[in-house]
Design an enzyme around this catalytic site. Structure first.
Site, mmCIF file in Angstrom:
data_model
loop_
_atom_site.group_PDB
_atom_site.id
_atom_site.type_symbol
_atom_site.label_atom_id
_atom_site.label_comp_id
_atom_site.label_asym_id
_atom_site.label_seq_id
_atom_site.Cartn_x
_atom_site.Cartn_y
_atom_site.Cartn_z
ATOM 1 N N ARG A 249 0.933 -1.175 -0.447
ATOM 2 C CA ARG A 249 0.364 0.404 0.049
ATOM 3 C C ARG A 249 0.498 1.107 -0.149
ATOM 4 N NH1 ARG A 249 -0.889 4.675 3.521
ATOM 5 N NH2 ARG A 249 -2.847 5.359 3.614
ATOM 6 N N LEU A 250 0.698 1.937 -1.086
ATOM 7 C CA LEU A 250 1.426 3.000 -1.021
ATOM 8 C C LEU A 250 0.772 4.378 -0.178
ATOM 9 C CD1 LEU A 250 2.542 2.582 -5.371
ATOM 10 C CD2 LEU A 250 3.868 1.627 -2.525
ATOM 11 N N ASP A 251 1.340 5.123 0.360
ATOM 12 C CA ASP A 251 1.330 5.701 1.158
ATOM 13 C C ASP A 251 0.717 7.182 0.423
ATOM 14 O OD1 ASP A 251 -0.025 7.520 3.804
ATOM 15 O OD2 ASP A 251 2.481 8.271 3.852
ATOM 16 N N HIS A 254 0.182 10.983 -4.116
ATOM 17 C CA HIS A 254 -0.088 13.133 -4.406
ATOM 18 C C HIS A 254 1.513 13.501 -3.835
ATOM 19 C CE1 HIS A 254 -1.858 12.375 -1.008
ATOM 20 N NE2 HIS A 254 -1.859 13.608 -0.303
ATOM 21 N N GLU A 288 -2.847 4.993 -1.987
ATOM 22 C CA GLU A 288 -3.765 6.080 -1.464
ATOM 23 C C GLU A 288 -3.071 7.872 -1.835
ATOM 24 O OE1 GLU A 288 -4.183 8.457 2.412
ATOM 25 O OE2 GLU A 288 -2.117 7.383 2.494
ATOM 26 N N ASP A 313 -10.844 7.320 -0.925
ATOM 27 C CA ASP A 313 -11.942 8.110 0.205
ATOM 28 C C ASP A 313 -13.356 9.202 -0.329
ATOM 29 O OD1 ASP A 313 -9.332 7.597 1.682
ATOM 30 O OD2 ASP A 313 -8.554 9.728 1.542
ATOM 31 N N HIS A 317 -15.952 9.357 2.741
ATOM 32 C CA HIS A 317 -16.766 10.530 2.426
ATOM 33 C C HIS A 317 -17.976 10.214 3.053
ATOM 34 C CE1 HIS A 317 -12.612 11.643 3.543
ATOM 35 N NE2 HIS A 317 -12.601 12.426 2.467
ATOM 36 N N ASP A 383 -6.626 6.710 8.894
ATOM 37 C CA ASP A 383 -6.527 7.952 8.917
ATOM 38 C C ASP A 383 -8.232 8.575 9.413
ATOM 39 O OD1 ASP A 383 -4.580 8.468 8.527
ATOM 40 O OD2 ASP A 383 -4.202 8.207 6.431
ATOM 41 N N GLN A 384 -8.443 7.804 9.097
ATOM 42 C CA GLN A 384 -10.136 8.510 8.723
ATOM 43 C C GLN A 384 -10.793 8.911 10.476
ATOM 44 O OE1 GLN A 384 -11.199 10.288 6.762
ATOM 45 N NE2 GLN A 384 -9.970 10.043 5.133
ATOM 46 N N ASN A 387 -7.547 10.222 12.956
ATOM 47 C CA ASN A 387 -7.214 11.989 12.621
ATOM 48 C C ASN A 387 -8.517 13.030 13.032
ATOM 49 O OD1 ASN A 387 -4.239 11.896 11.656
ATOM 50 N ND2 ASN A 387 -4.868 11.720 9.391
#
Length: 584
Positions: A249-251, A254, A288, A313, A317, A383-384, A387
């Site tokens: 899994r590539l963090d 972007h 990601e 995401d 959401h 994360d969700q 954070n």
């Protein structure tokens, strides 16, 4: 280090490099001058034995630096490296042929908080739980070496080494081998977009970072440098080849600033596909990304990078807003009446539309031909949850009935579903942001920055836990004793039944992304007071988020219901706040 008969290190910024070897007590055994070679590589005739401590001395100073490619750091990221023989482990997974991602169910976990002791060996003892749940892929949050005893893992500074507190690289091998014995594929979360704030000595060796080009976490990785690109590619291949991992899994891809002719992600996908063909098992790359750009998952023949999948995401959401009614910050746009329909039918909500949070047009549509399983979808992830100011899970605010609806939405979505550890039984323990920086000033800056960040968003500073407080880490451990509670056991049973239905009903793994049809049955202004009918082939998934009974114009066999159905008549099904799966 590239080792063999020769020991090598890339250090173009050094005018002099020495290899220092140490005894078990830390004393220097010998120190040998290295010879400068082409491309900034330094060499010396020296083979290091498994477990032997060593490091490099740069210039005319005396400070020992760990190997940038160290595979083991027994005394932490500031200390000497230890040679590690990957081949000394006796693997038992010779018959393992891997698992494709299509049709899979991912389970994301943090090794340090998954069990009370927080080790690979302790996690092995819980693998049968995942098998019984119906999981196919275990995704580990980053395990590379970081400073301090505990951390989420995204502050790693030595990407080739495995955190000793978890069991080090040998413990990692035991975990992967055991997972394969249980029929589980392993996906490793890796961070190639930044380095942690403590123990990063790479810039002393060479231009690993691009000055003046920053990400959220500091200077970006300098992808203009071929050896830096090789550093990333070689690391990825190490996990997949040497440690038998099934995917990465590539963090935050972007944050990879790459203007080269061949993007690093495309280059990585090409190399991994070649390794997959050689190994004879599927190897998965999951990105990601904040870009909503289908280029990542389009095949290279169509001008894409050819990655296997990417997180969505937007799906999270839209579903989060529907379940909770929260519409602040980046959730604002997802209160739209067509949010669930867009993310179910098309994958992205922002597909060339205006994003109010970003204040610009964002994303691009996913082509019709792209299969839905290439999007990883989830209602909760590290994360969700982490954070949020208090690190509160959905279980902290949602009723049992609504948690059951969340389970149905997650495991009947067109994408590849992912669960976050403990979600399957509605774990009451929070998942909070925690660090253990030994440097007082860094720890203080981290804590103050966290409070200031949430203060800007209107949160009360009193509810933001101190990431440096050991109790924050302790609170984030799963409480496996909760499974003895009938309340938690009922939700776990629901997740197991839903996972079984995914395996039994081909409609739930149908690859076509445009195949589902979504009907907004109750179009209320408040997103958490709506009702939906989602058709997938011959199945209807009925979702009632209202407090009143809703009649669905569906006739057929009820395969699963989260609450007893109030009544049924010819051609209709009446649901209270609940969900059901019906074969028409």
């Amino acid at each position: 280090m590239r080792a063999g008969a020769q020991t090598e290190v890339w250090a173009p910024r050094a005018t002099r490099v020495r290899l220092r070897r140490l005894g078990d007590d830390g004393s220097t055994l010998d120190e040998r001058e290295m010879t400068s070679g082409p491309g900034g590589w330094w060499q010396v005739d020296a083979a290091l034995a498994d477990g032997e401590r060593y490091g490099f001395v740069l210039g005319d100073g005396d400070q020992l630096r760990p190997d940038p490619r160290s595979r083991r750091q027994p005394d932490g990221v500031h200390a000497a490296s230890a040679a590690f023989d990957e081949t000394a482990f006796t693997w038992t997974d010779g018959a393992w042929t891997g698992r494709q991602l299509a049709g899979g169910l991912i389970y994301e976990l943090h090794v340090g908080t998954f069990t009370p002791s927080g080790t690979f060996d302790a996690a092995i003892d819980r693998l049968s739980h995942l098998v019984e749940l119906g999981v196919t892929h275990v995704e580990l949050l980053p395990v590379n070496a970081f400073n301090g005893p505990w951390n989420w893992g995204y502050d790693g500074v030595l990407w080739y080494a495995v955190h000793e507190g978890y069991g080090g690289p040998r413990g990692y091998q035991r975990f992967v081998d055991a997972a394969h014995a249980h029929g589980l594929a392993v996906i490793q979360d890796v961070v190639y977009n930044h380095l942690g704030p403590s123990g990063n000595y790479l810039p002393e060796f060479g231009p690993y970072l691009r000055a003046g080009s920053r990400t959220t976490w500091g200077d970006s990785i300098d992808l203009d440098q071929t050896p830096v690109r090789d550093y990333i590619i070689d690391n990825a291949l190490m996990w997949l080849r040497d440690r038998h991992v099934d995917g990465l899994r590539l963090d935050a891809v972007h944050a990879l600033h790459d203007d080269s002719r061949t993007h690093i992600l495309k280059q990585l996908a090409e190399r991994v596909d070649a390794l997959s063909a050689h190994e004879g098992r599927p190897l998965t790359l999951i990105a990601e990304s904040d870009l909503n750009d289908p280029t990542l998952i389009l095949p290279r023949e169509a001008g894409g990078y050819g990655l296997t999948a990417q997180w969505s995401d937007d799906w999270h959401h839209a579903v989060h807003v529907a379940l909770t009614g929260e519409t602040s910050g980046y959730y604002a746009d997802f209160a739209a009446p067509d949010a669930i329909e867009k993310v179910t039918d098309g994958g992205f909500f922002h597909d060339g539309t205006f994003s109010s949070f970003r204040d610009h047009v964002h994303g691009a549509p996913i082509p019709h031909e792209v299969p839905a399983w290439r999007l990883v979808t989830f209602t909760q992830d590290h994360d969700q949850i982490g954070n949020r100011a208090a690190g509160d899970r959905l279980s902290a605010t949602l009723s049992d009935d609504r948690l059951a609806v969340a389970a149905v939405l997650t495991l009947t979505a067109p994408g590849t579903p992912m669960l976050f550890m403990g979600e399957e039984w509605g774990a009451s323990t929070p998942w909070q942001f925690f660090t253990s920086h030994p440097e007082p000033e860094l720890g203080r800056a981290t804590a103050e920055g966290r409070i200031a960040e949430f203060a800007r968003m209107g949160w009360d500073a009193a509810v933001v836990p101190d990431p440096q407080d050991p109790k924050t880490f302790e609170r984030s451990h799963l409480d496996w004793g909760e499974l003895a509670s009938s309340r938690h056991a009922r939700l776990l049973d629901l997740y197991r039944r839903l996972a079984a239905l995914r395996r039994e009903l081909p409609e739930l793994t149908e690859p076509g992304i445009r195949e589902p049809s979504v009907d907004l049955v109750v179009p209320a202004d408040e997103p958490e007071r709506r009702a939906f009918r989602i058709d997938r082939g011959g199945l209807s998934i009925l979702i009632n988020l209202t407090s009143a009974d809703v009649e669905f114009d569906v006739a057929g066999q009820v395969l699963l219901a989260t609450r007893e159905i109030a009544s049924t008549t010819d051609g209709t099904i009446l649901l209270s706040e609940s969900a059901a799966i019906v074969r028409r």
